[in-house]
Design a protein around this motif. Structure first.
Motif, short mmCIF file in Angstrom:
data_model
loop_
_atom_site.label_atom_id
_atom_site.label_comp_id
_atom_site.label_asym_id
_atom_site.label_seq_id
_atom_site.Cartn_x
_atom_site.Cartn_y
_atom_site.Cartn_z
N GLY A 23 -4.87 -11.20 -1.25
CA GLY A 23 -3.72 -11.44 -0.17
C GLY A 23 -2.45 -11.71 -0.81
N ALA A 24 -2.35 -12.00 -2.11
CA ALA A 24 -1.14 -12.23 -2.97
C ALA A 24 -0.51 -11.15 -3.27
N HIS A 25 -1.09 -10.03 -3.33
CA HIS A 25 -0.53 -8.68 -3.81
C HIS A 25 -1.00 -7.56 -2.97
N SER A 26 -1.65 -7.65 -1.94
CA SER A 26 -2.18 -6.68 -1.04
C SER A 26 -2.12 -6.94 0.44
N THR A 145 10.44 -5.00 -4.75
CA THR A 145 8.97 -5.00 -5.30
C THR A 145 8.40 -3.49 -5.59
N VAL A 146 7.61 -3.31 -6.74
CA VAL A 146 6.75 -2.13 -6.68
C VAL A 146 5.71 -2.14 -5.87
N ASP A 147 5.51 -0.99 -5.05
CA ASP A 147 4.48 -0.80 -4.01
C ASP A 147 4.20 0.68 -3.97
N ILE A 148 2.83 0.31 -3.75
CA ILE A 148 1.75 1.72 -3.23
C ILE A 148 1.31 1.40 -2.03
N CYS A 149 1.45 2.50 -1.15
CA CYS A 149 0.85 2.29 0.21
C CYS A 149 -0.37 3.55 0.26
N LEU A 150 -1.30 3.29 1.11
CA LEU A 150 -2.12 4.37 1.40
C LEU A 150 -2.30 4.10 3.09
N VAL A 151 -1.92 5.08 3.91
CA VAL A 151 -2.16 4.96 5.02
C VAL A 151 -2.99 6.07 5.83
N GLY A 152 -4.09 6.00 6.41
CA GLY A 152 -4.92 6.79 7.16
C GLY A 152 -4.58 6.78 8.39
N VAL A 153 -4.66 7.99 8.84
CA VAL A 153 -4.24 8.22 10.14
C VAL A 153 -5.29 9.15 11.28
N SER A 154 -5.78 8.75 12.03
CA SER A 154 -6.76 9.50 12.99
C SER A 154 -6.01 9.56 14.40
N ASP A 155 -6.67 10.11 15.38
CA ASP A 155 -6.26 9.88 16.75
C ASP A 155 -6.29 8.69 17.32
N GLU A 156 -7.34 7.75 16.82
CA GLU A 156 -7.57 6.65 17.24
C GLU A 156 -6.98 5.50 16.58
N ASN A 157 -6.96 5.60 15.08
CA ASN A 157 -6.68 4.50 14.33
C ASN A 157 -5.54 4.79 13.26
N VAL A 158 -5.15 3.70 12.72
CA VAL A 158 -4.21 3.72 11.35
C VAL A 158 -4.68 2.65 10.22
N LEU A 159 -5.24 3.08 9.39
CA LEU A 159 -5.59 2.18 8.13
C LEU A 159 -4.40 2.17 7.44
N ILE A 160 -4.04 0.82 7.01
CA ILE A 160 -2.91 0.46 6.18
C ILE A 160 -3.31 -0.37 5.11
N LEU A 161 -3.17 0.17 3.87
CA LEU A 161 -3.45 -0.61 2.54
C LEU A 161 -2.32 -0.34 1.74
N TRP A 162 -2.02 -1.65 1.14
CA TRP A 162 -0.58 -1.59 0.63
C TRP A 162 -0.85 -2.54 -0.53
N ARG A 163 -0.17 -2.26 -1.63
CA ARG A 163 -0.28 -3.27 -2.87
C ARG A 163 1.32 -3.34 -3.37
N PHE A 164 1.73 -4.37 -3.79
CA PHE A 164 3.17 -4.80 -4.24
C PHE A 164 3.16 -6.00 -5.21
N GLU A 165 3.79 -5.72 -6.12
CA GLU A 165 4.12 -6.61 -7.13
C GLU A 165 5.64 -6.53 -7.66
N ASP A 166 5.90 -7.72 -8.18
CA ASP A 166 7.18 -7.95 -8.79
C ASP A 166 7.13 -7.30 -10.16
N ASP A 167 8.11 -6.54 -10.37
CA ASP A 167 7.96 -5.89 -11.91
C ASP A 167 8.91 -6.61 -13.04
#
Length: 167
Positions: A23-26, A145-167
């Motif tokens: 939770g501190a970085h994602s 911050t430095v960040d990387i996201c992954l977003v999964g999209v279907s007709d019903e749902n949106v999955l959101i995964l995100w990582r962030f860090e200070d460089d």
């Protein structure tokens, strides 16, 4: 977890994801898709997060590229335990049946026919993209911050995964 719009319907991630994302970085959530424009659903879901509230809808739309479901699982691993500053640990390249099964389950939670998007620079390489490479570039979306996201999209749902860090 960050505050979300009261009318945003948050769904449950698989139970195995509970301790998988720091939770501190994602940030990890699964929400019901609200309309045709999934970018708005993402913005609504992250607007209360202290780091991700800086994400701009237009930039999100312009800065992500599509990746395959297999690449999405690799990215989920990076987001769950990899360092964006120091690179992913070698442990991510080693098979771990429990971790790998959980990450597949998390990615599949997006729903049938889901498409996956990321701001990770190796998405430019198509199927040859190596998301566990020790060096990479990204189109930063979360401000200072430095960040990387992954977003999964279907007709019903949106999955959101995100990582962030200070460089």
């Amino acid at each position: 977890m960050a505050r979300t719009r009261p009318d945003l319907r948050v769904r449950s991630l698989p139970a195995c994801a509970k301790d998988r994302f720091d939770g501190a970085h994602s940030f990890a959530t699964l929400v019901a898709r609200a309309g045709a424009d999934w970018h708005g659903t993402v913005i609504d879901a992250v607007q209360g997060h202290p780091v991700l509230r800086h994400v701009d809808r237009r930039e999100l739309g312009e800065s992500v590229l599509e990746v395959s479901p297999a690449q999405a699982v690799e990215l989920a691993g990076l987001i769950s335990v990899g360092s964006l500053v120091y690179g992913p640990g070698e442990s991510l390249r080693a098979p771990d049946p429990e971790r790998d099964a959980c990450l597949r389950e998390v990615v599949w939670a997006a729903g049938n026919g889901a498409r996956f998007f990321t701001n990770h620079g190796h998405a430019e390489d198509g199927e040859e993209g190596d998301f566990l490479a020790s060096s990479f570039h990204a189109k930063v979306l979360a401000g200072p911050t430095v960040d990387i996201c992954l977003v999964g999209v279907s007709d019903e749902n949106v999955l959101i995964l995100w990582r962030f860090e200070d460089d």
